[in-house]
Design a protein around this motif. Structure first.
Motif, short mmCIF file in Angstrom:
data_model
loop_
_atom_site.label_atom_id
_atom_site.label_comp_id
_atom_site.label_asym_id
_atom_site.label_seq_id
_atom_site.Cartn_x
_atom_site.Cartn_y
_atom_site.Cartn_z
N UNK A 93 57.42 -44.59 -6.42
CA UNK A 93 57.37 -43.66 -7.56
C UNK A 93 57.15 -42.23 -7.06
N UNK A 94 56.25 -42.07 -6.09
CA UNK A 94 55.87 -40.72 -5.67
C UNK A 94 56.89 -40.08 -4.71
N UNK A 95 57.47 -40.89 -3.84
CA UNK A 95 58.45 -40.36 -2.87
C UNK A 95 59.68 -41.27 -2.91
N UNK A 96 60.46 -41.24 -4.01
CA UNK A 96 61.49 -42.27 -4.20
C UNK A 96 62.63 -42.21 -3.18
N UNK A 97 63.20 -43.39 -2.93
CA UNK A 97 64.48 -43.44 -2.23
C UNK A 97 64.42 -43.71 -0.74
N UNK A 98 63.26 -43.94 -0.16
CA UNK A 98 63.27 -44.17 1.29
C UNK A 98 62.54 -45.47 1.63
N UNK A 99 61.21 -45.47 1.54
CA UNK A 99 60.44 -46.66 1.92
C UNK A 99 60.23 -47.60 0.72
N UNK A 100 60.22 -48.90 0.99
CA UNK A 100 59.64 -49.84 0.03
C UNK A 100 58.12 -49.80 0.26
N UNK A 101 57.36 -50.38 -0.67
CA UNK A 101 55.89 -50.43 -0.49
C UNK A 101 55.56 -51.13 0.83
N UNK A 102 56.33 -52.18 1.11
CA UNK A 102 56.07 -52.98 2.30
C UNK A 102 56.31 -52.17 3.58
N UNK A 127 52.88 -55.15 -8.68
CA UNK A 127 52.14 -56.11 -7.85
C UNK A 127 52.24 -55.78 -6.36
N UNK A 128 53.45 -55.34 -5.93
CA UNK A 128 53.65 -55.13 -4.49
C UNK A 128 52.81 -53.97 -3.93
N UNK A 129 52.28 -53.11 -4.81
CA UNK A 129 51.42 -52.03 -4.31
C UNK A 129 50.22 -52.64 -3.56
N UNK A 130 49.68 -53.72 -4.06
CA UNK A 130 48.52 -54.34 -3.41
C UNK A 130 48.96 -55.37 -2.36
N UNK A 141 46.50 -59.11 12.12
CA UNK A 141 45.28 -59.85 12.43
C UNK A 141 44.05 -59.22 11.78
N UNK A 142 44.23 -58.70 10.57
CA UNK A 142 43.07 -58.19 9.81
C UNK A 142 42.74 -56.75 10.12
N UNK A 143 43.78 -55.94 10.35
CA UNK A 143 43.50 -54.55 10.75
C UNK A 143 43.88 -53.56 9.63
N UNK A 144 43.13 -53.61 8.54
CA UNK A 144 43.37 -52.69 7.44
C UNK A 144 42.35 -52.95 6.34
N UNK A 145 42.15 -51.97 5.47
CA UNK A 145 41.14 -52.09 4.42
C UNK A 145 41.80 -51.92 3.04
N UNK A 146 41.93 -53.02 2.29
CA UNK A 146 42.55 -52.92 0.96
C UNK A 146 41.65 -52.16 -0.01
N UNK A 147 42.27 -51.33 -0.83
CA UNK A 147 41.52 -50.54 -1.82
C UNK A 147 42.03 -50.92 -3.21
N UNK A 148 41.14 -51.49 -4.00
CA UNK A 148 41.51 -52.09 -5.29
C UNK A 148 41.23 -51.11 -6.42
N UNK A 149 42.10 -51.07 -7.42
CA UNK A 149 41.86 -50.22 -8.59
C UNK A 149 40.73 -50.84 -9.43
#
Ligand SMILES: Cc1cc2nc3c(=O)[nH]c(=O)nc-3n(C[C@H](O)[C@H](O)[C@H](O)COP(=O)(O)O)c2cc1C
Length: 338
Positions: A93-102, A127-130, A141-149
């Protein structure tokens, strides 16, 4: 690839809403939401940036030469640098046309890991945002921190369970998302009482971080709920116009809760010098938002790693110039009092 190449590529890939300005100061994109801008007049984003620029650093080269380490331990993990990629989602939505969320999540999470730091991932209406963030975290292998609304408490708790399953070292919630223009219509996004926060904190063994804290009073409530830490943040100026800069409210928050929980901060941090300044004011760690998106759009995983090394080198150089051999040497005496 060098940093100029990353900027040039990003200008082509970001879809025109982010102008990839020489200084990411909130001026070129004020009010541009969807897009990277600050809300309304854009004053909160611009102030975050400006107030950091006003802080000045004391030089000191009269000391016996020693090695410099930027290493830090947080959330039970060791990192090469004390700064991390802030959560950014709904990139379609913010930067359309290049990357998927994934693809975006992969660039951030893999790139940060390669450079010895860690990426936060975001959440949103689709859903794919999260889930894209979770998938990248699992693959590393667990290298990231999910941020939930801040959805309803039960929904937050079930999203935390998913974060546990992918091996995340911590989990966060951006409590300030209730002010997001693109999400505010959703009735389920709402503020949380201390009791709500306690229920969430007690639902998991993971360190829980509340992002979007701008007063000492709010910080004390988060402490009362038993959280691991906070991110002093106004969401990059995207949720309320006319707030103070995050660096302006940091000293009061430090006075209230320093040493009792971890204090991270974001908003307008653009260089290793800025990282140094907020550490000197008492922050334990730092998040950087929009410039990490530029690095991802301009160079993917490699761009993210290269940008991390650039900021890290600036921090290291600032430590040499101020007589700091470890992060714990960085204190308020290193800032010019005027
Ligand atoms: C396009 C965009 C999307 C964002 N998405 C999220 C998100 O999903 N979750 C979140 O906690 N913060 C989100 N943020 C806010 C950032 O995490 C961060 O607080 C802010 O960008 C920091 O300021 P800086 O960009 O000036 O460094 C977003 C910011 C931008 C610009």
């Amino acid at each position: 690839m060098d940093y100029n190449q990353i900027l040039e590529n990003a200008r082509k890939n970001m879809g025109g809403r982010c102008l990839v300005c020489k200084e990411c100061s909130g001026v070129g994109c004020k009010g541009v939401i969807p897009g990277p801008g600050g809300k309304g007049t854009g004053s909160s984003f611009a102030r975050n940036y400006l107030k950091l620029q006003e802080l000045k650093i004391n030089m000191d080269l009269i000391y016996s030469k020693s090695s410099v380490s930027t290493e830090i331990e947080l959330f039970g993990r060791k990192f090469k640098y004390p700064f991390f990629a802030a959560p950014i989602s709904a990139v379609k939505i913010h930067y359309p046309g290049y990357f998927s969320e994934e693809e975006y999540s992969n660039a951030i999470v893999f790139g940060c890991k390669a450079a010895g730091t860690i990426g936060f991932t975001g959440d949103g209406e689709s859903k794919d945002c999260y889930t894209s963030g979770l998938e990248a975290i699992k693959l590393t292998g667990g290298w990231g921190i999910p941020t939930i609304k801040p959805w309803g408490v039960e929904d937050v708790i079930s999203k935390i369970k998913l974060a546990e399953q992918v091996g995340a070292p911590a989990v966060a919630m951006d409590i300030d998302a209730a002010g997001l223009p693109v999400l505010a219509k959703d009735k389920e996004i709402c503020p949380k009482s201390v009791d709500d926060l306690k229920r969430i904190v007690e639902s998991t063994k993971l360190p829980f971080i509340v992002k979007g804290i701008m007063t000492a009073k709010s910080a004390e409530k988060v402490l009362e709920a038993g959280a691991y830490g906070i991110v002093v943040s106004n969401h990059g100026g995207r949720v309320l116009d006319h707030t103070p800069a995050t660096v302006e409210v940091l000293p009061d928050i430090v006075k209230a809760v320093k040493g009792k929980m971890k204090i991270l901060i974001d908003g307008g941090i653009r260089s290793g010098l800025d990282v140094f300044k907020v550490l000197a004011l008492g922050a334990d760690g730092v998040l950087i938002g929009r410039p990490y998106s530029v690095a991802a759009y301009g160079g993917g995983e490699e761009g993210v790693a290269l940008y991390t090394e650039k900021i890290g080198a600036e921090l290291k150089q600032t430590m040499v110039m101020t007589g700091c051999s470890t992060l714990s040497d960085i204190d308020s005496s290193k800032l010019w009092q005027g």
